[in-house]
Design a protein around this motif. Structure first.
Motif, PDB file in Angstrom:
ATOM      1  N   ALA A  37      -8.700  -1.217   0.792  1.00 47.06           N
ATOM      2  CA  ALA A  37      -7.744  -1.569   2.380  1.00 47.06           C
ATOM      3  C   ALA A  37      -8.569  -1.009   3.073  1.00 47.06           C
ATOM      4  O   ALA A  37      -9.001  -1.522   4.238  1.00 47.06           O
ATOM      5  CB  ALA A  37      -5.902  -1.701   2.233  1.00 47.06           C
ATOM      6  N   GLY A  38      -8.984   0.610   2.836  1.00 46.64           N
ATOM      7  CA  GLY A  38      -9.562   1.332   3.899  1.00 46.64           C
ATOM      8  C   GLY A  38     -11.211   1.592   4.158  1.00 46.64           C
ATOM      9  O   GLY A  38     -11.374   1.920   5.133  1.00 46.64           O
ATOM     10  N   GLY A  39     -11.934   0.762   3.233  1.00 45.54           N
ATOM     11  CA  GLY A  39     -13.319   1.172   3.818  1.00 45.54           C
ATOM     12  C   GLY A  39     -13.858   2.044   3.839  1.00 45.54           C
ATOM     13  O   GLY A  39     -13.466   3.043   2.196  1.00 45.54           O
ATOM     14  N   VAL A  40     -15.061   2.141   3.550  1.00 52.71           N
ATOM     15  CA  VAL A  40     -16.186   3.094   3.152  1.00 52.71           C
ATOM     16  C   VAL A  40     -15.585   4.510   3.393  1.00 52.71           C
ATOM     17  O   VAL A  40     -15.373   5.093   2.425  1.00 52.71           O
ATOM     18  CB  VAL A  40     -17.165   3.197   3.864  1.00 52.71           C
ATOM     19  N   THR A  41     -14.520   4.231   4.359  1.00 56.81           N
ATOM     20  CA  THR A  41     -14.045   5.941   4.921  1.00 56.81           C
ATOM     21  C   THR A  41     -12.568   6.454   4.239  1.00 56.81           C
ATOM     22  O   THR A  41     -13.217   7.944   2.803  1.00 56.81           O
ATOM     23  CB  THR A  41     -13.759   6.420   6.092  1.00 56.81           C
ATOM     24  N   PHE A  42     -12.053   5.632   3.424  1.00 58.90           N
ATOM     25  CA  PHE A  42     -11.193   5.425   2.631  1.00 58.90           C
ATOM     26  C   PHE A  42     -11.867   5.672   0.589  1.00 58.90           C
ATOM     27  O   PHE A  42     -11.096   6.436   0.044  1.00 58.90           O
ATOM     28  CB  PHE A  42     -10.053   5.032   2.322  1.00 58.90           C
TER      29      PHE A  42
ATOM     30  N   SER B 257      -0.958   6.692   7.546  1.00 56.43           N
ATOM     31  CA  SER B 257      -0.173   5.894   8.577  1.00 56.43           C
ATOM     32  C   SER B 257      -1.422   4.833   9.051  1.00 56.43           C
ATOM     33  O   SER B 257      -1.352   3.772   9.726  1.00 56.43           O
ATOM     34  CB  SER B 257       0.049   7.230   9.761  1.00 56.43           C
ATOM     35  N   TYR B 258      -2.869   5.627   9.327  1.00 58.04           N
ATOM     36  CA  TYR B 258      -3.681   5.209   9.627  1.00 58.04           C
ATOM     37  C   TYR B 258      -3.992   3.516   7.688  1.00 58.04           C
ATOM     38  O   TYR B 258      -3.931   2.313   9.106  1.00 58.04           O
ATOM     39  CB  TYR B 258      -5.000   5.687   9.555  1.00 58.04           C
ATOM     40  N   LEU B 259      -4.027   3.711   7.069  1.00 59.26           N
ATOM     41  CA  LEU B 259      -3.588   2.904   6.282  1.00 59.26           C
ATOM     42  C   LEU B 259      -2.998   1.813   6.440  1.00 59.26           C
ATOM     43  O   LEU B 259      -3.178   0.578   5.934  1.00 59.26           O
ATOM     44  CB  LEU B 259      -3.481   3.458   5.110  1.00 59.26           C
ATOM     45  N   PHE B 260      -1.932   2.204   6.716  1.00 62.67           N
ATOM     46  CA  PHE B 260      -0.681   0.985   6.802  1.00 62.67           C
ATOM     47  C   PHE B 260      -0.665   0.634   7.516  1.00 62.67           C
ATOM     48  O   PHE B 260       0.165  -0.154   7.830  1.00 62.67           O
ATOM     49  CB  PHE B 260       0.890   2.499   6.027  1.00 62.67           C
TER      50      PHE B 260
ATOM     51  N   LEU C  20       0.553  -1.382   0.049  1.00 64.09           N
ATOM     52  CA  LEU C  20       0.013  -0.147  -0.051  1.00 64.09           C
ATOM     53  C   LEU C  20       0.975   1.655  -0.188  1.00 64.09           C
ATOM     54  O   LEU C  20       0.676   2.698  -0.362  1.00 64.09           O
ATOM     55  CB  LEU C  20      -0.903  -0.139   0.946  1.00 64.09           C
ATOM     56  N   ILE C  21       1.858   1.400   0.699  1.00 65.05           N
ATOM     57  CA  ILE C  21       2.743   2.511   0.445  1.00 65.05           C
ATOM     58  C   ILE C  21       3.566   2.480  -0.942  1.00 65.05           C
ATOM     59  O   ILE C  21       3.630   3.632  -1.198  1.00 65.05           O
ATOM     60  CB  ILE C  21       4.265   2.599   1.536  1.00 65.05           C
ATOM     61  N   ALA C  22       3.848   1.707  -1.318  1.00 63.00           N
ATOM     62  CA  ALA C  22       4.198   1.887  -2.645  1.00 63.00           C
ATOM     63  C   ALA C  22       3.246   2.553  -3.342  1.00 63.00           C
ATOM     64  O   ALA C  22       3.318   3.328  -4.929  1.00 63.00           O
ATOM     65  CB  ALA C  22       4.384  -0.019  -3.162  1.00 63.00           C
ATOM     66  N   LEU C  23       2.054   1.890  -3.978  1.00 64.47           N
ATOM     67  CA  LEU C  23       0.522   2.447  -4.485  1.00 64.47           C
ATOM     68  C   LEU C  23       0.331   4.283  -3.842  1.00 64.47           C
ATOM     69  O   LEU C  23       0.023   4.813  -5.313  1.00 64.47           O
ATOM     70  CB  LEU C  23      -0.464   1.171  -3.939  1.00 64.47           C
TER      71      LEU C  23
ATOM     72  N   GLY D  35      -5.238   4.617  -6.831  1.00 60.56           N
ATOM     73  CA  GLY D  35      -5.861   4.541  -5.433  1.00 60.56           C
ATOM     74  C   GLY D  35      -6.955   2.873  -4.971  1.00 60.56           C
ATOM     75  O   GLY D  35      -7.147   3.065  -3.797  1.00 60.56           O
ATOM     76  N   LEU D  36      -7.257   2.597  -6.125  1.00 58.45           N
ATOM     77  CA  LEU D  36      -8.894   1.241  -5.353  1.00 58.45           C
ATOM     78  C   LEU D  36      -8.199   0.502  -4.810  1.00 58.45           C
ATOM     79  O   LEU D  36      -8.883   0.462  -3.340  1.00 58.45           O
ATOM     80  CB  LEU D  36      -9.074   0.531  -7.505  1.00 58.45           C
ATOM     81  N   PRO D  37      -6.877  -0.100  -4.680  1.00 63.95           N
ATOM     82  CA  PRO D  37      -6.403  -0.517  -4.063  1.00 63.95           C
ATOM     83  C   PRO D  37      -6.486  -0.011  -2.170  1.00 63.95           C
ATOM     84  O   PRO D  37      -6.547  -0.787  -1.410  1.00 63.95           O
ATOM     85  CB  PRO D  37      -4.686  -1.229  -4.360  1.00 63.95           C
ATOM     86  N   LEU D  38      -6.303   0.894  -2.147  1.00 61.99           N
ATOM     87  CA  LEU D  38      -6.134   1.256  -0.930  1.00 61.99           C
ATOM     88  C   LEU D  38      -7.109   1.640  -0.446  1.00 61.99           C
ATOM     89  O   LEU D  38      -7.403   1.667   0.528  1.00 61.99           O
ATOM     90  CB  LEU D  38      -5.437   3.372  -1.847  1.00 61.99           C
TER      91      LEU D  38
END
Length: 300
Positions: free
Chosen positions: A118-123, A167-170, A47-50, A112-115
């Motif tokens: 991974a993060g859910g509705v908020t992201f 940072s929350y996502l990672f 996710l960091i790379a993306l 951004g789609l994988p991010l």
């Protein structure tokens, strides 16, 4: 017929990408990544790379959209003191720039789609907001920059969203350290936008583009710039004084203060045409500051 001084098509697109502003996209992700590595046993390196790629694509999207909308609205003219703008100068046609905007948007969405997944509705909401904000900075029915909201928008998305959200996502954790780092990173990046808008005060005023710099005037813009570039030192000292940050942050802030003071002197003493070099130096400062604090976070 193009002459020898006319940039190639590749160089024209490179010009439109505004490479000197791209460090602003990397800085907050670098800090968010450092927080993840130091506070998680299994940070999401994928996710960091993306996130790095997505952030760069979004920055390029902002630059393309600004180039297109400012040319179309008449804000960019031959009178402006900044670097040549690709659309206004005819190096890239309006139609071609629209294609560039679409491609940058697609890259942002694909990475951004994988991010968002991974993060859910908020992201999902944050991702869509990032795209809208990138386009609404200069375009749409309520251009943010034209209403004095450019610097605030930059702080929200490059500080709060990128650092706290990243940072929350990672890590899967909402960490107090991230909020402090959002100010430390967001301040200098907002200063880049302030330099850009201060340089263009006269032409923006003629075009009725009421940026924050136009509203504040040169002297108050200089004062705000000084505050923004000193934000890393101010925030780290406050956090340390409240026992919310390790002493390593103080070392990072000490390293940034001489650069911040040099930038402040340059900004105060430069006329509009000389602010182009100050803008580039401020972008470099934002990245160097992020690297210094990323090292401090990893070290502590």
């Amino acid at each position: 017929m193009p002459n020898d001084s006319t940039p190639s098509q590749f160089n024209a697109w490179l010009l439109a990408m505004r490479p000197k502003t791209l460090p602003a996209a990397l800085a907050p992700i670098a800090v968010a990544a450092a927080i993840a590595v130091s506070h998680s046993a299994s940070p999401r390196y994928d996710l960091i790379a993306l996130a790095f790629i997505c952030a760069l694509a979004l920055q390029i999207l902002v630059n393309f959209a600004n180039d297109y909308f400012d040319a179309k609205s008449g804000v960019d003219t031959v009178e402006r003191k900044g670097p040549v703008r690709a659309t206004q100068s005819g190096l890239i046609s309006e139609r071609e720039m629209v294609v560039g905007i679409v491609i940058a948007s697609l890259v942002s969405i694909v990475t951004g789609l994988p991010l968002m997944w991974a993060g859910g509705v908020t992201f999902v909401g944050l991702g869509l907001l990032c795209i809208v904000a990138a386009l609404a900075y200069s375009g749409g029915p309520f251009p943010l920059a034209s209403h004095g909201l450019g610097e605030a928008t930059v702080f929200v998305f490059f500080g709060l969203v990128a650092v706290v959200g990243g940072s929350y996502l990672f890590t899967g954790q909402l960490l107090d350290i991230a909020w402090w780092q959002a100010f430390i990173v967001g301040g200098p990046i907002s200063a880049i936008m302030l330099v850009n808008n201060t340089r263009d005060i006269e032409t923006d005023r003629k075009a009725n583009k009421l940026t924050l710099a136009v509203r504040l005037g040169r002297r108050h813009s200089e004062q705000l710039f000084s505050l923004l570039v000193m934000t890393p030192a101010i925030a780290s000292c406050i956090a340390w004084g409240l026992s919310l940050a390790p002493w390593h942050w103080l070392l990072a802030s000490v390293a940034t203060i001489p650069l911040a003071m040099r930038l402040t002197r340059s900004f105060h003493s430069s006329d509009a045409s000389e602010l182009n070099s100050v803008l580039a130096a401020t972008a470099q400062y934002s990245l160097l500051t992020a690297i210094a604090f990323a090292i401090a976070i990893l070290w502590s």
